[in-house]
Design a protein around this motif. Structure first.
Motif, PDB file in Angstrom:
ATOM      1  N   GLN A  13       0.826  -1.208   0.000  1.00  0.00           N
ATOM      2  CA  GLN A  13       0.000   0.000   0.000  1.00  0.00           C
ATOM      3  C   GLN A  13       0.856   1.252   0.000  1.00  0.00           C
ATOM      4  O   GLN A  13       0.460   2.284  -0.509  1.00  0.00           O
ATOM      5  CB  GLN A  13      -0.883   0.007   1.259  1.00  0.00           C
ATOM      6  CG  GLN A  13      -2.049  -0.923   1.142  1.00  0.00           C
ATOM      7  CD  GLN A  13      -3.286  -0.198   0.672  1.00  0.00           C
ATOM      8  OE1 GLN A  13      -4.111   0.138   1.468  1.00  0.00           O
ATOM      9  NE2 GLN A  13      -3.383   0.062  -0.598  1.00  0.00           N
ATOM     10  N   ALA A  14       2.042   1.140   0.610  1.00  0.00           N
ATOM     11  CA  ALA A  14       2.886   2.327   0.743  1.00  0.00           C
ATOM     12  C   ALA A  14       3.849   2.490  -0.435  1.00  0.00           C
ATOM     13  O   ALA A  14       4.483   3.534  -0.582  1.00  0.00           O
ATOM     14  CB  ALA A  14       3.685   2.236   2.043  1.00  0.00           C
ATOM     15  N   LEU A  15       3.956   1.449  -1.272  1.00  0.00           N
ATOM     16  CA  LEU A  15       4.940   1.503  -2.365  1.00  0.00           C
ATOM     17  C   LEU A  15       4.695   2.687  -3.285  1.00  0.00           C
ATOM     18  O   LEU A  15       3.559   2.961  -3.649  1.00  0.00           O
ATOM     19  CB  LEU A  15       4.809   0.257  -3.233  1.00  0.00           C
ATOM     20  CG  LEU A  15       5.665  -0.944  -2.916  1.00  0.00           C
ATOM     21  CD1 LEU A  15       5.544  -1.957  -4.032  1.00  0.00           C
ATOM     22  CD2 LEU A  15       7.112  -0.519  -2.756  1.00  0.00           C
ATOM     23  N   GLU A  16       5.766   3.322  -3.679  1.00  0.00           N
ATOM     24  CA  GLU A  16       5.646   4.368  -4.683  1.00  0.00           C
ATOM     25  C   GLU A  16       6.701   4.113  -5.752  1.00  0.00           C
ATOM     26  O   GLU A  16       7.857   3.839  -5.422  1.00  0.00           O
ATOM     27  CB  GLU A  16       5.832   5.740  -4.034  1.00  0.00           C
ATOM     28  CG  GLU A  16       5.043   6.719  -4.808  1.00  0.00           C
ATOM     29  CD  GLU A  16       4.785   8.033  -4.109  1.00  0.00           C
ATOM     30  OE1 GLU A  16       4.953   8.135  -2.883  1.00  0.00           O
ATOM     31  OE2 GLU A  16       4.426   8.955  -4.847  1.00  0.00           O
ATOM     32  N   PHE A  17       6.307   4.155  -6.998  1.00  0.00           N
ATOM     33  CA  PHE A  17       7.223   3.819  -8.093  1.00  0.00           C
ATOM     34  C   PHE A  17       7.753   5.100  -8.724  1.00  0.00           C
ATOM     35  O   PHE A  17       7.003   6.047  -8.963  1.00  0.00           O
ATOM     36  CB  PHE A  17       6.500   2.964  -9.132  1.00  0.00           C
ATOM     37  CG  PHE A  17       5.989   1.674  -8.546  1.00  0.00           C
ATOM     38  CD1 PHE A  17       6.852   0.631  -8.275  1.00  0.00           C
ATOM     39  CD2 PHE A  17       4.650   1.532  -8.224  1.00  0.00           C
ATOM     40  CE1 PHE A  17       6.397  -0.542  -7.703  1.00  0.00           C
ATOM     41  CE2 PHE A  17       4.178   0.363  -7.649  1.00  0.00           C
ATOM     42  CZ  PHE A  17       5.052  -0.676  -7.392  1.00  0.00           C
ATOM     43  N   ALA A  18       9.036   5.056  -9.001  1.00  0.00           N
ATOM     44  CA  ALA A  18       9.696   6.277  -9.465  1.00  0.00           C
ATOM     45  C   ALA A  18       9.316   6.614 -10.898  1.00  0.00           C
ATOM     46  O   ALA A  18       9.201   5.737 -11.752  1.00  0.00           O
ATOM     47  CB  ALA A  18      11.208   6.095  -9.365  1.00  0.00           C
ATOM     48  N   TYR A  19       9.121   7.905 -11.131  1.00  0.00           N
ATOM     49  CA  TYR A  19       9.027   8.400 -12.516  1.00  0.00           C
ATOM     50  C   TYR A  19      10.453   8.454 -13.073  1.00  0.00           C
ATOM     51  O   TYR A  19      11.361   8.931 -12.411  1.00  0.00           O
ATOM     52  CB  TYR A  19       8.414   9.815 -12.519  1.00  0.00           C
ATOM     53  CG  TYR A  19       8.776  10.614 -13.741  1.00  0.00           C
ATOM     54  CD1 TYR A  19       8.185  10.323 -14.971  1.00  0.00           C
ATOM     55  CD2 TYR A  19       9.727  11.628 -13.680  1.00  0.00           C
ATOM     56  CE1 TYR A  19       8.534  11.040 -16.108  1.00  0.00           C
ATOM     57  CE2 TYR A  19      10.081  12.349 -14.813  1.00  0.00           C
ATOM     58  CZ  TYR A  19       9.488  12.046 -16.019  1.00  0.00           C
ATOM     59  OH  TYR A  19       9.831  12.739 -17.143  1.00  0.00           O
ATOM     60  N   ARG A  20      10.631   7.925 -14.284  1.00  0.00           N
ATOM     61  CA  ARG A  20      11.950   7.981 -14.912  1.00  0.00           C
ATOM     62  C   ARG A  20      11.815   8.608 -16.291  1.00  0.00           C
ATOM     63  O   ARG A  20      11.043   8.106 -17.103  1.00  0.00           O
ATOM     64  CB  ARG A  20      12.504   6.574 -15.145  1.00  0.00           C
ATOM     65  CG  ARG A  20      12.906   5.846 -13.905  1.00  0.00           C
ATOM     66  CD  ARG A  20      13.165   4.390 -14.296  1.00  0.00           C
ATOM     67  NE  ARG A  20      13.245   3.551 -13.127  1.00  0.00           N
ATOM     68  CZ  ARG A  20      14.316   3.463 -12.351  1.00  0.00           C
ATOM     69  NH1 ARG A  20      15.392   4.157 -12.631  1.00  0.00           N
ATOM     70  NH2 ARG A  20      14.308   2.692 -11.296  1.00  0.00           N
ATOM     71  N   PRO A  21      12.609   9.636 -16.560  1.00  0.00           N
ATOM     72  CA  PRO A  21      12.594  10.183 -17.917  1.00  0.00           C
ATOM     73  C   PRO A  21      13.053   9.104 -18.899  1.00  0.00           C
ATOM     74  O   PRO A  21      13.836   8.224 -18.537  1.00  0.00           O
ATOM     75  CB  PRO A  21      13.613  11.327 -17.859  1.00  0.00           C
ATOM     76  CG  PRO A  21      13.863  11.568 -16.413  1.00  0.00           C
ATOM     77  CD  PRO A  21      13.558  10.305 -15.680  1.00  0.00           C
ATOM     78  N   CYS A  22      12.572   9.151 -20.141  1.00  0.00           N
ATOM     79  CA  CYS A  22      12.972   8.113 -21.108  1.00  0.00           C
ATOM     80  C   CYS A  22      13.402   8.761 -22.423  1.00  0.00           C
ATOM     81  O   CYS A  22      13.136   9.949 -22.666  1.00  0.00           O
ATOM     82  CB  CYS A  22      11.815   7.137 -21.337  1.00  0.00           C
ATOM     83  SG  CYS A  22      10.409   7.919 -22.125  1.00  0.00           S
TER      84      CYS A  22
END
Ligand SMILES: Cc1cc2nc3c(=O)[nH]c(=O)nc-3n(C[C@H](O)[C@H](O)[C@H](O)COP(=O)(O)OP(=O)(O)OC[C@H]3O[C@@H](n4cnc5c(N)ncnc54)[C@H](O)[C@@H]3O)c2cc1C
Length: 561
Positions: A13-22
Motif C-alpha cells: 500500500q505504501a509503495l511508490e514507483f519512481a518516474y523515470r525520464p525516457c
C-alpha cells in the motif's frame, strides 16, 4: 521513492514507483512502438506480461505511481489463478491469499444452506483465493520488472489519442512536460472512467443500481467464523443489520471484508465516516463468535454499482479491456477476473497480427468473444443485484418467500442468489470454433476453457494446464503423437491411462480424470488455443481436418466488423 524493481515482503500500500525520464521524450520525432497499453492496473499489467512472454515489446503508461488504493478486489477466481500461473505469478497469490470454495447463506438469523463451488478433486487451483488487490497488482508489477520487453512508465498520463488508418498517435504528460509516441495498436486498460474512451468520444451504456453498499475491511486477531473456516458467509435481513444484507470474506493479515447493504436513501459521505462505520461493525462482531473483540478499521468506502459495457471493444487500432470496456457489481467477483480473461484473449491475437501470421480481423474475434462474456457477466451480476436489492414490495415479498422455503426445499435454494460467483464464459458461438462432427458428452465443448486434471511423467506429478504449450496445443489421448502432427504449428501433449507403455514424453492420467473430463477414448484429439480454450475436437482426426481447424482458429473465418 523506490525504483520499480522486484521487492519482497513490502507494504504494497505504501509503495511508490519512481518516474523515470525516457529516450522517447528527447526524440526529434515521435518514437514508434508495436503496442502501447494505457493503465497499469491488474488488466494492463496482465496483458503486458502476456505480450512480453510471447516476445512482443510493450510500453505501459500509468498516470499514477502507486498500486490500487484500499483493497478493492479481493476474490480471485480459479481461472484467474490458472492464467496467472501461465504469467508466472499465480503461486504467489495462492501462497499469500486465503483459498476457499465453500459458503453459507443465512436468513433472519437462521442458517439456510451451505454450498461448495468446487466439490470435485483433481484441480491444481482452488475455486477462489481471497487477497487484497494491491498484493495482486504488486506481484504483477514485480513479474513485469523481470521481463525486459516491458517498459512500464509511471507518472506518464495519456492525454491524447488519435486514430489513424496505419497507426495510433498518443500524447503523454509527465513531470518533465509532454511528449508523443505512435503505436501500431493501443489497448485502453485505463479503468471504469477510461479517459481514452472519452478522448475518442465513445460511451459505455448500462444500468446503475439504486442501492449503496458500505465496504469495510477490518483487522482483528479474533476468529469470526467457527473452527477457523475460510468461507463466504452471506446474511439476508440479519438482526444486527435489519432489512439489509451483509457479506463476510476472510483475507490474509487478519483482515476481514464486511459488505453492508445500506439502501439508496443514505448520505454516502456520512456513511463512510468512522463514527458511522464502527457501530455497524461492532453490532456485526457482537452477533458473531468474536463478541466484544477489538478491531481496527483498515479501509471503508461507500459504493453504488452499475452494470455497463461499451457497444464494441475494438475501434480500429484501439482496443478496450477490463473496467474500461465493461463494469459489473462486485457480487460475484467478476470485474478483475473477467478483465484478466480479456487480457489473455487479446494477447496471443495481437502477437499474431503483429507478426503477420493472422489478419487484423482476428482482433474482431477478441471483441466478439469478450463482448459475449461481458454480457454473460452483466446478466449474472444483474440477477444477483436484483435479488439482493428487490426493486418493489412485490419483488421483496417473492424474495423473502424464496428465502423462507430455501432451508427445506432444494428448488427454492436454486432461486436464492447472493451473488453467483465468477466462472469463465464458454465461448460457444465463436467464429474460431470448429463445430463437432463426432459425438461427445461433458463440458469440454468448443469454446470452453480447458479443464485441469492431475498428470504424471517420469514419476513427477504435474497438471494438465501446466503441460500445455504457450501456443496452440493438440491434446492427444494416445501413447504417441500421430504422424500427421509432426512439423505442424501446434505442439503435442500425449496422455495415456496410468501404467500404459508410451513414448517417453507422454503423460499418465494418474487418476483417470483427464479422460473423464474430456470424454476421451483412445485416439481422441482436442485442439486448444494459446489461451487454453478448446477450439476443436475429434475422435480420429486427419491432417487436413486439423489444418482447417487451425486456420479457422487463427482468423480465417472471422468476418471484419
Ligand atoms: C469494492 C470493490 C470490490 C471489488 N471486488 C472484486 C472482486 O472481489 N473480484 C474481482 O474480480 N473484481 C472486483 N472488483 C473490481 C476490480 O477492482 C476491477 O475490475 C479491477 O480493478 C479492474 O482493473 P483495470 O485494470 O481494468 O482497471 P483499474 O484497476 O481501474 O486500473 C486502471 C489504471 O489506469 C490508470 N489510468 C487511468 N487513466 C490513465 C491515463 N489517462 N493515463 C495513464 N494511466 C491511466 C490508473 O491509474 C490505473 O492504474 C471490485 C471493485 C470494487 C470497487
Amino acid at each position: 521513492m523506490i525504483p520499480a524493481a522486484p521487492v519482497r515482503d513490502v507494504d504494497y500500500q505504501a509503495l511508490e514507483f519512481a518516474y523515470r525520464p525516457c529516450a522517447d521524450q528527447r526524440a526529434p520525432r515521435p518514437a514508434h512502438h508495436p503496442v502501447v497499453v494505457v493503465g497499469a492496473g491488474p488488466i494492463g499489467l496482465a496483458l503486458a506480461i502476456d505480450l512480453a512472454q510471447r516476445g512482443t515489446p510493450v510500453v505501459v503508461f500509468d498516470d499514477d505511481s502507486k498500486l490500487s488504493t484500499g483493497s478493492r478486489a479481493i476474490c480471485f477466481s480459479k481461472r484467474t489463478l490458472e492464467i496467472l500461473d501461465r504469467l508466472g505469478c499465480g503461486q504467489r497469490l495462492v501462497d499469500k491469499g486465503v483459498s476457499w470454495s465453500r459458503g453459507r447463506v443465512f436468513f433472519r438469523g437462521e442458517a439456510l444452506y451451505g454450498f461448495d463451488l468446487l466439490p470435485e478433486v483433481g484441480h491444481c487451483r482452488p475455486a477462489f483465493v481471497n487477497l487484497q488487490q494491491y498484493y495482486a497488482e504488486g506481484y504483477l508489477v514485480e513479474r513485469a520488472a523481470e521481463l525486459p520487453a516491458i517498459d512500464l512508465r509511471w507518472k506518464n498520463k495519456v492525454v491524447g489519442v488519435e486514430r489513424r488508418d496505419s497507426h495510433v498517435e498518443v500524447g503523454i504528460e509527465t513531470p518533465d512536460g509532454p511528449y508523443r509516441v505512435t503505436a501500431d495498436w493501443l489497448v485502453a486498460c485505463d479503468g471504469a472512467r477510461s479517459p481514452v474512451r472519452a478522448m475518442l468520444g465513445l460511451e459505455t451504456q448500462g444500468r446503475v443500481f439504486r442501492d449503496r453498499f458500505l465496504i469495510a475491511d477490518i483487522r482483528t486477531r479474533a476468529e469470526l467464523l467457527p473452527g477457523g473456516a475460510s468461507e463466504r458467509w452471506f446474511w439476508f435481513d440479519p438482526a444486527f443489520h435489519p432489512n439489509q444484507s451483509v457479506l463476510l470474506h476472510r483475507q490474509p493479515d487478519d483482515v476481514w471484508r464486511v459488505d453492508f447493504q445500506l439502501g439508496w436513501d443514505v448520505d454516502p459521505a456520512e456513511e463512510r465516516k468512522p463514527e458511522r462505520v464502527i457501530p455497524r461493525v461492532r453490532a456485526f462482531l457482537d452477533a458473531s463468535p468474536a463478541r466484544g473483540a477489538e478491531f481496527t478499521l483498515e479501509w471503508a468506502s461507500v459504493y453504488t454499482f452499475a452494470c455497463m459495457r461499451m457497444a464494441r471493444f475494438r475501434h480500429g487500432r484501439v482496443l478496450f479491456a477490463g473496467d474500461a470496456a465493461h463494469g459489473v457489481s462486485p457480487f460475484g467477483a467478476r470485474g478483475a477476473n473477467s478483465g484478466i480473461q480479456d487480457a489473455e484473449n487479446l494477447a496471443w491475437k495481437l502477437v499474431r497480427v503483429l507478426r503477420g501470421t493472422s489478419a487484423p480481423a482476428l482482433l474482431d474475434s477478441y471483441a466478439d468473444e469478450r463482448e459475449f462474456a461481458a454480457d454473460e457477466n452483466i446478466r449474472a451480476s444483474t440477477r444477483s443485484t436484483d435479488f439482493i436489492t428487490p426493486k418493489s414490495d412485490v419483488s421483496r415479498l417473492f424474495r423473502d418467500a424464496v428465502l423462507g422455503l430455501a432451508k427445506e426445499h432444494a428448488f427454492a435454494r436454486r432461486l436464492v442468489n447472493s451473488g453467483r460467483l465468477s466462472v469463465p464464459a464458454t465461448l460457444r458461438g465463436s467464429a474460431l470454433n470448429t463445430p463437432d462432427v463426432d459425438a461427445f458428452v461433458g463440458e469440454m465443448e468448443p469454446g470452453a476453457v480447458a479443464a485441469d486434471a492431475p498428470l504424471a511423467r517420469g514419476g513427477e506429478h504435474t497438471w494438465l494446464l501446466h503441460a500445455l504449450g504457450p501456443d496452440f496445443t493438440l491434446l492427444v489421448f494416445a501413447p504417441e503423437p500421430p504422424a500427421w502432427a509432426e512439423g505442424g504449428e501446434a505442439s503435442v501433449v500425449c496422455i495415456v491411462p496410468r501404467g500404459t507403455r508410451a513414448a517417453s514424453g507422454a503423460f499418465e492420467d494418474v487418476e483417470g480424470l483427464a479422460a473423464a473430463r474430456y470424454d476421451a477414448r483412445p485416439g481422441t484429439v482436442y485442439l486448444l488455443r494459446p489461451d487454453q480454450h478448446v477450439c476443436a475436437r475429434w475422435r480420429a482426426p486427419d491432417a487436413a481436418g486439423v489444418r482447417a481447424a487451425l486456420a479457422r482458429a487463427t482468423g480465417d473465418a472471422v468476418r471484419p466488423a
